[in-house]
Design a protein around this motif. Structure first.
Motif, PDB file in Angstrom:
ATOM      1  N   THR A  79      26.350  27.638  50.983  1.00 52.07           N
ATOM      2  CA  THR A  79      26.991  26.427  51.492  1.00 52.07           C
ATOM      3  C   THR A  79      28.413  26.728  51.936  1.00 52.07           C
ATOM      4  O   THR A  79      28.826  26.338  53.034  1.00 52.07           O
ATOM      5  CB  THR A  79      27.004  25.323  50.414  1.00 52.07           C
ATOM      6  N   GLU A  83      29.097  26.334  55.848  1.00 50.79           N
ATOM      7  CA  GLU A  83      29.794  25.100  56.179  1.00 50.79           C
ATOM      8  C   GLU A  83      31.296  25.289  56.343  1.00 50.79           C
ATOM      9  O   GLU A  83      31.949  24.438  56.927  1.00 50.79           O
ATOM     10  CB  GLU A  83      29.520  24.032  55.120  1.00 50.79           C
ATOM     11  N   ARG A 111      31.773  15.902  48.356  1.00 51.91           N
ATOM     12  CA  ARG A 111      30.493  16.274  48.959  1.00 51.91           C
ATOM     13  C   ARG A 111      29.354  15.593  48.217  1.00 51.91           C
ATOM     14  O   ARG A 111      29.254  15.673  46.995  1.00 51.91           O
ATOM     15  CB  ARG A 111      30.289  17.782  48.907  1.00 51.91           C
ATOM     16  N   HIS A 147      35.857  20.898  59.506  1.00 50.36           N
ATOM     17  CA  HIS A 147      34.743  21.664  58.938  1.00 50.36           C
ATOM     18  C   HIS A 147      34.149  20.979  57.713  1.00 50.36           C
ATOM     19  O   HIS A 147      32.974  21.146  57.417  1.00 50.36           O
ATOM     20  CB  HIS A 147      35.180  23.089  58.582  1.00 50.36           C
TER      21      HIS A 147
END
Length: 155
Positions: A79, A83, A111, A147
């Protein structure tokens, strides 16, 4: 998640210091540590294990050639790579540390996680009723140049 500061030359002394730093972190956050799974790298010496054993945490070296035992860790790393880190050209350790600190905070506090009812792992409020998007607007908070994104109801 907890991410240690970066170094170009990790050694046994550095990993032991990171174990101490992590022990301080979990004590401050009042988090339990009952089992520590670690790989068999030679950087994890007896002093590293001793930090966790002093907290009554059982240290279990992961058996070689068993990647599924680290599936959760590997997923977090994937991740972060996909990401976040793939979007940057890292120029220094302090640059990397800054990006990872922001990522750690986002991952833990903003998140959404499907296994946690699409809520972050660390939360101070109880889950509310689903937001009716026909009546309330959402605000998108962006970090690290877009991002990392998180959403919340407008006040």
């Amino acid at each position: 998640i907890w991410i240690s500061p970066s170094t170009e030359h990790p050694d046994a002394q550095w990993t032991t210091q990171q174990a101490r730093n992590f022990a301080i972190h979990i004590a401050e956050e009042k988090l339990p540590c009952t089992i520590l799974g670690r790989d068999n790298d030679k950087k994890y010496v007896a002093s590293f294990d001793a930090v966790f054993k002093s907290m009554d945490c059982e240290v279990k070296p992961i058996t070689p050639m068993s990647p599924n035992l680290q599936a959760h860790v590997e997923r977090v790393i994937q991740t972060i790579k996909h990401e976040v880190l793939n979007g940057f050209c890292i120029v220094s350790n302090s640059h990397l540390d800054h990006i990872l600190r922001v990522t750690q905070s986002w991952y833990n506090h903003r998140r959404c996680h499907s296994a946690r009812e699409n809520l972050p792992p660390v939360r101070t409020v109880t889950p509310s009723e689903p937001i009716d998007l026909s009546k309330q607007k959402l605000i998108c908070d962006e970090e690290l140049g877009g991002h990392l994104k998180s959403y919340r109801a407008a006040a």
